[in-house]
Structures are given as structure tokens and as C-alpha cells.
Design a protein around this motif. Structure first.
Motif, mmCIF file in Angstrom:
data_model
loop_
_atom_site.group_PDB
_atom_site.id
_atom_site.type_symbol
_atom_site.label_atom_id
_atom_site.label_comp_id
_atom_site.label_asym_id
_atom_site.label_seq_id
_atom_site.Cartn_x
_atom_site.Cartn_y
_atom_site.Cartn_z
ATOM 1 N N SER A 154 1.469 10.319 1.568
ATOM 2 C CA SER A 154 2.668 9.801 2.217
ATOM 3 C C SER A 154 2.689 8.293 2.290
ATOM 4 O O SER A 154 3.763 7.691 2.378
ATOM 5 N N SER A 155 1.508 7.642 2.244
ATOM 6 C CA SER A 155 1.440 6.177 2.345
ATOM 7 C C SER A 155 1.155 5.518 1.005
ATOM 8 O O SER A 155 1.170 4.288 0.903
ATOM 9 N N THR A 156 0.939 6.361 -0.045
ATOM 10 C CA THR A 156 0.577 5.818 -1.358
ATOM 11 C C THR A 156 1.645 4.892 -1.917
ATOM 12 O O THR A 156 1.348 3.823 -2.465
ATOM 13 N N GLY A 157 2.912 5.287 -1.751
ATOM 14 C CA GLY A 157 4.004 4.473 -2.299
ATOM 15 C C GLY A 157 4.026 3.083 -1.677
ATOM 16 O O GLY A 157 4.183 2.072 -2.381
ATOM 17 N N ASP A 158 3.839 2.999 -0.348
ATOM 18 C CA ASP A 158 3.842 1.687 0.323
ATOM 19 C C ASP A 158 2.619 0.852 -0.081
ATOM 20 O O ASP A 158 2.732 -0.376 -0.252
ATOM 21 N N ILE A 159 1.493 1.500 -0.266
ATOM 22 C CA ILE A 159 0.295 0.763 -0.670
ATOM 23 C C ILE A 159 0.479 0.185 -2.071
ATOM 24 O O ILE A 159 0.147 -0.977 -2.328
ATOM 25 N N ARG A 160 1.045 0.983 -2.977
ATOM 26 C CA ARG A 160 1.275 0.509 -4.353
ATOM 27 C C ARG A 160 2.258 -0.666 -4.353
ATOM 28 O O ARG A 160 2.046 -1.662 -5.064
ATOM 29 N N GLU A 161 3.327 -0.538 -3.598
ATOM 30 C CA GLU A 161 4.296 -1.644 -3.530
ATOM 31 C C GLU A 161 3.659 -2.884 -2.912
ATOM 32 O O GLU A 161 3.903 -4.011 -3.350
ATOM 33 N N GLY A 162 2.850 -2.644 -1.902
ATOM 34 C CA GLY A 162 2.161 -3.766 -1.273
ATOM 35 C C GLY A 162 1.202 -4.462 -2.212
ATOM 36 O O GLY A 162 1.109 -5.701 -2.223
ATOM 37 N N ASN A 163 0.521 -3.687 -3.049
ATOM 38 C CA ASN A 163 -0.407 -4.271 -4.018
ATOM 39 C C ASN A 163 0.326 -5.154 -5.039
ATOM 40 O O ASN A 163 -0.157 -6.224 -5.426
#
Length: 282
Positions: A24-33
Motif C-alpha cells: 500500500s505504501s510502495t507507490g509513494d516510496i517509488r515516487e519519493g525516490n
């Protein structure tokens, strides 16, 4: 080769995850990276916060948030994020979080070195503890070892500064106390001198009063003596009258023969003033 002390403060590269438990948090982590690589650290931090909100126990989300905050210079907030990342079961991730914690504490201490030297010393000591932990977890971590040695030197310099400042403060206190003692002594001397001056003035005024009293007493005495003389002079005419009245008829005739008539003697006697002068003529 110049011996330039350059601390290695670069954080370990961002961590990526494909763990299904954090889907559920993978998308935000990828965008953050992606934003982090573009050096858009504020925007990256926002995306990592979203990931933390969705997965509060995500060690990777906390670690990456700490990296973004570190780059922004928000070292206190970065420390909080890295500390939460320590809950991970991944030893490699734990070692990296410990190293970044040491860097963050050193940077936070450096910020307060001029305004709060004691706080800076405390942060440096904590940084050394974390560097040591990082070295213990990964013996070949040359960066952690280098930073540990560097911060030790900086801590010694800071502690020497603190000692000198304390000496200066103690010296200033002693100087202030000496100044205060001198001022108190000067005030005491001034007060004593003023008291002596007041006593002199009072003594002088008393002497003047005593002198004035003596002058007034003198004339009274003179008046008394004058009165005595007057009394003496007054008694003599009385005696002279008796002498005149006590003359024998023969002496009276002799006087009449000498002056020709009786009234002359009376006139002369009346005009001559004190009888003593007339008596002396006799």
C-alpha cells in the motif's frame, strides 16, 4: 598532501522494496525516490510521509524519510525518522540507520556549537556512540571509523573551548566581585569622610557658639565693674560732703580767706564734678 578534515556525511543510498506487506505504501516510496534523485527533497519527504501514514511500521519508509529530512538540514526530525527505522529486523538496514543517526547527531551538535556549547558536546558524544555501534556491526565500515576519529578531535576542541569559557566566566565574576568590593570600600570611606567632616563642622559651630557666649559674658562683667566704680565715685562725694560739713569754724574762715567768698567754693565744687578731683587739689 593537505590534512583536510572532511567528514563523510552522505547517507546511504535509498532503499527500495517490493515487499508485499508494504504494497500500500510502495507507490509513494517509488515516487519519493524519483523526487529524491532529482534533489527535490521537500516533495520527496512529503511522499515518504504518505508512505509512513499508510504503513506506520515500514522501516524503509522511515529510513527514506530520514534521508530526505537530512538533506534539508532538518537534523532533529531526521534523528526521529532514523530512530524509528531501527525497529527493523534487517541488520544491514539497521547498520545504515545507526550510521546516519551518528551523522545527524554530529550535524545537530555543530549547529548549536556557538550558541549552546554544552548541548553540542552532548550531541558529539552521542554521535561517537553511534559511530562505534556502526563499526561494531560492520567492521569494514571505513566511513564510520573515519568519522569517529574526526568527531573525537572536534569534541576535544569543543571541550577545551568550554573550559576556557568557564575560566573566563570565573575570571569575570572575580573581577566583578573585586570591583564591587572596591566600590563598597570607596562608599564606606566616603561615608566615613563625610561623617568626619560633619563632626568638624559641628565642632566648629560649637566653638563659635562658645566664643559668642564668652563675648556676651564679658560685657556683663564690665558693666558690673563700671557699676562698682560708679558706686565708688558716688561714695566719695558723700565723704567729701562730710569733710566739708565737719570743718571747724576756723577752717571755714581759712577757706573764706583763701577764696574771698563762700559761694565760690560751692560753684567750683558743683562744676568740678567728682569730689575726688577737688580733694586732690587740697
Amino acid at each position: 598532501m593537505k590534512n583536510v578534515l572532511i567528514i563523510i556525511l552522505s547517507a546511504y543510498s535509498l532503499l527500495f522494496t517490493a515487499n508485499n506487506s508494504f504494497a500500500s505504501s510502495t507507490g509513494d516510496i517509488r515516487e519519493g525516490n524519483k523526487l529524491y534523485k532529482q534533489e527535490k527533497y521537500s516533495e520527496a519527504a512529503d511522499r515518504y510521509r504518505q508512505a509512513v501514514k499508510q504503513s506506520p511500521d515500514s522501516d524503509i519508509a522511515h529510513f527514506n524519510l530520514g534521508d530526505a529530512l537530512y538533506k534539508k538540514g532538518q537534523y532533529k526530525e531526521a534523528i526521529d525518522a532514523f530512530t524509528k527505522a531501527l525497529s527493523t529486523d534487517n541488520k544491514n538496514l539497521e547498520a545504515k540507520a545507526i550510521y546516519n543517526l551518528a551523522n545527524s547527531k554530529f550535524k545537530l551538535g555543530s549547529q548549536s556549537a556557538d550558541s549552546d556549547i554544552n548541548s553540542a558536546i552532548s550531541m558529539y558524544r552521542e554521535a561517537l556512540d553511534y559511530y562505534k555501534r556502526a563499526i561494531d556491526m560492520k567492521a569494514g565500515d571505513k566511513d564510520a571509523k573515519y568519522n569517529h576519529e574526526l568527531v573525537e578531535k572536534k569534541l576535544k576542541v569543543l571541550m577545551d573551548r568550554a573550559k576556557n569559557q568557564q575560566k573566563d566566566q570565573n575570571s569575570n565574576k572575580d573581577n566583578d566581585q573585586d570591583k564591587k568590593d572596591k566600590q563598597d570600600s570607596s562608599k564606606s570611606q566616603d561615608k566615613s569622610g563625610q561623617q568626619n567632616e560633619d563632626k568638624k563642622q559641628q565642632s566648629g559651630q560649637q566653638d563659635k557658639q562658645d566664643t559668642g557666649s564668652g563675648k556676651e559674658a564679658g560685657p556683663k562683667k564690665d558693666k558690673g565693674q563700671s557699676a562698682g566704680k560708679d558706686e565708688t565715685k558716688g561714695t566719695r562725694p558723700s565723704g567729701a560732703g562730710k569733710d566739708k560739713e565737719g570743718m571747724t569754724p576756723e577752717e571755714a574762715r581759712m577757706l573764706l580767706d583763701a577764696y574771698g567768698q563762700e559761694g565760690t567754693i560751692d560753684d567750683k565744687h558743683e562744676s568740678s564734678g567728682p569730689a575726688s578731683g577737688v580733694l586732690k587739689d587740697w
